[in-house]
Enzyme design. Structure first.
Site, mmCIF file in Angstrom:
data_model
loop_
_atom_site.group_PDB
_atom_site.id
_atom_site.type_symbol
_atom_site.label_atom_id
_atom_site.label_comp_id
_atom_site.label_asym_id
_atom_site.label_seq_id
_atom_site.Cartn_x
_atom_site.Cartn_y
_atom_site.Cartn_z
ATOM 1 N N ARG A 255 0.790 -1.228 0.000
ATOM 2 C CA ARG A 255 0.000 0.000 0.000
ATOM 3 C C ARG A 255 0.823 1.278 0.000
ATOM 4 N NH1 ARG A 255 -2.762 -3.482 3.370
ATOM 5 N NH2 ARG A 255 -4.261 -4.624 2.120
ATOM 6 N N ASP B 166 -15.581 -11.170 11.645
ATOM 7 C CA ASP B 166 -14.405 -10.692 10.898
ATOM 8 C C ASP B 166 -14.455 -9.185 10.652
ATOM 9 O OD1 ASP B 166 -11.976 -10.763 9.555
ATOM 10 O OD2 ASP B 166 -12.829 -11.430 7.658
ATOM 11 N N GLY C 296 -1.742 -11.165 8.505
ATOM 12 C CA GLY C 296 -1.729 -12.621 8.701
ATOM 13 C C GLY C 296 -2.832 -13.084 9.633
ATOM 14 N N GLY C 297 -3.845 -12.220 9.846
ATOM 15 C CA GLY C 297 -4.913 -12.505 10.806
ATOM 16 C C GLY C 297 -5.752 -13.729 10.476
#
Lengths: 272, 547
Positions: free
Chosen positions: B144, B315, B204-205
């Site tokens: 980003r 989520d 990496g959640g």
């Protein structure tokens, strides 16, 4: 619509089309048995066969000798996307998703792909050789008497007026390093040519040629400042194809050159 | 036409020494010697040099607002394309470029960066990062953007490294492994410079990782501190995780935070607890997942936290850019933080103490009756995922998501990309295996996307009330930039880039840029000309007023 905005629209469409034409490889059609983990095709003949396949299928992007070309990166300086033979095989076989890298023809056998892997490895051989010089002395010369770090960086330290030498031992062998030091004017890469630009008001700006195209050019001057010129706006410009690096012939003894070469050749990426 | 002819003539003449097209020099900008080192002073006062865009969100308060007003709500119709930069990768771009004194730095998939002349989009140099061939990434090969300090760029890479790159040459300065990519860690966000350190998060959640926010010495790459987003067993808040679930609890930190120099606080959002949709294995509030964390920059110590969604099972990451501003509320100047959350509520929070001030839904939601006096959601029973599926708003992607919102100090409005969608949420049992996805369920949209409303909404942060909305069909997942020209720029999934009036929300200009806009617009100026830049698909476009 003015001429200018018409051109804007055309550029826009062109770019959009460009971004669509390179379709990703069809991976689904390539389901096959798991490849063996170790390359068994590593003999001299295998390497030669691999080279032939490479020249036919890969050379148009990566250059006939694998040193990089219009459409693909240099493959003689280690691999970004693979750390094992198996990883390399996967790339050669299937390409790299979402890039121009398409991989070997589906009609080619896995054996051919392994031979290409052997050939690619042969381009990256940096087996240790016995060098006459002493690398520790060379390192001192590099920073001191040789005055090299004013123009070159190693691991983020040094100047910007020459190539980064952090991994120069990966891309240059000792004989090439000797000629780099003794005859810098030989085979200067276009990135290191000098552009001398005379502006409309007669003043001159000169520096290393970072990039050039039909309409514009970009350079770095001696103060390491970046410049961008539109060719239409300048009075004239010259490309000077000799090196800005002084030869070591006048300043260093033969033994000192040997030491420097030993140091430079030690600058390699650790095997992963 | 004369101009066009001379361009073609020059194209033919380019060999060695070229005679000048002397009569053609009129209004051409000439050349830009670039650029001077970006000191911490310059970053602190980035507002004072609006011709540059010095960091991911523009300024340390992350308002994602441009102080330039050459392009304004009366002449925006005269915007035209100035240049396009084609990223040589097919992945869709999520990058927000940084511009320093006429040089633009663009990150590309997978983990590369290119420096171009900001007036022409033509390259100075590029850096390609070496990546291993067994990466674990959930959601695309994203990057980003960069941060800059002095003459060095800092970039996250997919193999969970932080790299320092010389901004004049693209030479690698240092390369630091932040975590082990084989265990599912990766890095995609633009780092944030604070003083002489690089503050950065991780992704990496979906892999059962344990989140953190790090601060590195910018010169040496040494770790100064690490703030865990899930406290260890020696801390009382660890009790908010049943058993050992905290070890694989997620709470990743994959969007850039903000910094308040007066309070010396770093603000950073945290992601969902893991596994995402099955909360049975991690009973409790799961601190500090789905939270805003305020960290003392000196030490990384937690000053306060505000948890938007306790024990999240949908989520709904609090992975949004925190926007800071000083607002007069009830006759008193307050230092606030504004936050439109993925859970569909908008919050204004006191950023000194973390105290909740006001909050309301800004998008359709069916999971909470509202917020209590402390800003904690009052949950409606029966909205957690089940084996058969439960329909809930907002959907997994949220009422909004990670793409940057914007705040204009001129209109005092907060602009956010909102989505009134829904999903059927499912739960399943899953065991943790290191390096594998660990989500415990999933979701699916019951109806075609056209059935749900997507809109840019302008919110008054003092009341959390909606001021106006601009509907987008079918939807948008793009960031937003407000400008001092009283414009709001954004884009849509079907490839439009457009400008709205920041006061009224009226559409003033749009352009078909062909492919999905997923990143946020930014603005800068070179030689007195303002540019508005957006990445769409895998192309970066720069617009300016017709000459």
């Amino acid at each position: 619509m003015s001429m200018r905005s018409l051109w804007s629209a055309v550029t826009l469409i062109l770019v959009a089309v460009l971004s669509l034409t390179a379709a990703p490889p069809d991976v689904s059609a390539q389901a096959r048995e798991e490849p063996p983990a170790d390359n068994v095709f590593t003999g001299e003949l295998d390497v030669q066969m691999g080279q032939r396949v490479f020249q036919q299928q890969c050379g148009r992007c990566h250059g006939e000798d694998g040193t990089g070309g219009e459409g693909g990166p240099d493959l003689t300086n280690g691999f970004r996307s693979a750390s094992t033979d198996e990883g390399l095989f996967k790339i050669v076989r299937e390409g790299i998703p979402n890039t121009q890298m398409v991989g070997i023809s589906r009609r080619s056998t896995d054996q051919s792909a392994w031979m290409v892997v052997a050939y690619l490895n042969s381009l990256n051989d940096t087996n240790d050789v016995d060098l006459p010089g002493n690398a520790a002395n060379g390192q001192q010369l590099y920073a001191g008497k040789g005055n090299c770090s004013g123009c070159h960086m190693v691991n983020g330290e040094g100047g910007r007026l020459g190539p980064d030498l952090s991994q120069v031992g990966n891309r240059r062998d000792p004989a090439e390093l000797v000629s780099d030091l003794r005859t810098p004017d030989q085979d200067v890469a276009p990135r290191w040519w000098t552009l001398r630009v005379t502006r409309a008001d007669g003043t001159v700006v000169q520096g290393l040629r970072m990039d050039e195209d039909t309409f514009s050019m970009r350079l770095m001057d001696d103060d390491e400042d970046l410049w961008s010129f539109s060719k239409r706006d300048v009075r004239s410009y010259d490309r000077i194809k000799t090196s800005t690096m002084p030869s070591v012939n006048a300043t260093l003894t033969d033994a000192e050159v040997d030491d420097l070469v030993a140091y430079l050749f030690s600058l390699r990426r650790e095997e992963i | 036409m004369k101009r066009l002819a001379s361009v073609i003539a020059l194209g033919v003449l380019v060999t060695g020494v070229v005679p000048a097209a002397a009569q053609e020099t009129e209004s051409q900008p000439g050349t830009t010697p670039a650029f001077s080192p970006v000191t911490w002073e310059r970053l602190l006062n980035a507002k004072d040099e609006p011709h540059n865009w010095l960091m991911y969100s523009g300024t340390l308060d992350s308002q994602h607002y441009s102080g330039l007003d050459q392009v304004h709500n009366r002449n925006v119709g005269d915007l035209e394309l100035k240049w396009a930069y084609q990223i040589p990768q097919l992945d869709r771009a999520e990058t927000v470029p940084v511009v320093v004194d006429g040089v633009m730095f663009i990150t590309e998939a997978p983990s590369n960066v290119v420096a171009v002349d900001a007036a022409t989009g033509r390259q100075y140099w590029r850096y390609n990062h070496s990546l291993p061939d067994d990466l674990r990434i959930c959601c695309g090969r994203n990057n980003r953007g960069v941060a800059i300090l002095g003459e060095t760029l800092y970039m996250s890479t997919l193999d969970a490294h932080l790299v320092a790159i010389d901004a004049r040459t693209g030479n690698l300065v240092w390369d630091k492994a932040v975590a082990d990519y084989r265990a599912g860690y990766s890095k995609t966000e633009a780092p944030l410079i604070v003083k002489d350190e690089v503050v950065t998060g991780m992704a990496g959640g979906e892999y059962g990782v344990r989140g953190f926010i790090d601060s590195y010495n910018a010169k040496s790459g040494e770790l100064e501190w690490r703030a865990e987003t899930i406290p260890g067993p020696d801390h009382p808040d660890n009790q908010t995780w049943a058993g050992d679930s905290w070890r694989t609890g997620g709470a990743a930190t994959w969007i850039t935070g903000a910094y308040d120099p007066d309070l010396d606080l770093v603000y950073w959002g945290t992601g969902n607890p893991g596994p995402d949709w099955n909360g049975d294995v991690r009973l409790g509030d799961n601190l500090y997942s789905d939270s805003a964390m305020a960290l003392k920059h000196e030490t990384g110590a937690l000053e306060w936290y505000f948890q938007f969604t306790p024990h999240d099972v949908h989520d709904w990451d609090a992975i949004q850019v925190p926007i800071l501003a000083d607002l007069e509320m009830d006759g008193e100047m307050r230092k606030v933080m504004m936050w439109a959350n993925r859970n569909a509520f908008f919050y204004t929070i006191d950023r000194v103490t973390g105290k909740f001030l006001v909050g309301k839904p800004f998008a359709k939601q069916t999971w909470a009756e509202g917020l209590d006096a402390n800003g904690r959601p009052i949950r409606i029973p029966g909205t957690s995922p089940t084996a058969e599926g439960v329909t809930v708003s907002p959907p997994i992607g949220g009422g909004t998501n990670w793409f940057s919102p914007s705040y204009s100090p001129r209109t005092e409005l907060f602009y956010v990309q909102a989505y009134d969608g829904e999903d059927i949420f499912y739960k399943r049992d899953e065991d943790y295996v290191e390096g594998d996805q660990f989500t415990g369920g999933g979701g699916r949209r019951p109806l075609p996307v056209e059935n749900y409303k997507s809109a840019i909404r302008a919110i008054d942060p003092k009341t959390a009330n909606l001021r106006w909305e601009y509907e987008i069909q079918p939807r948008s997942t793009a960031g937003i930039m407000a400008t001092a020209g009283d414009l709001v720029f954004s884009g849509s999934v079907d490839g439009y880039f457009f400008a709205l009036d920041a006061v009224s929300g009226e559409e003033l200009w749009h352009m078909n840029v062909g492919r999905m806009v997923h990143s946020a617009p930014m603005s800068y100026a070179v030689d007195g000309k303002q540019y508005i830049t957006i990445a769409a698909g895998n192309v970066v476009y720069s617009f300016g007023l017709r000459d």
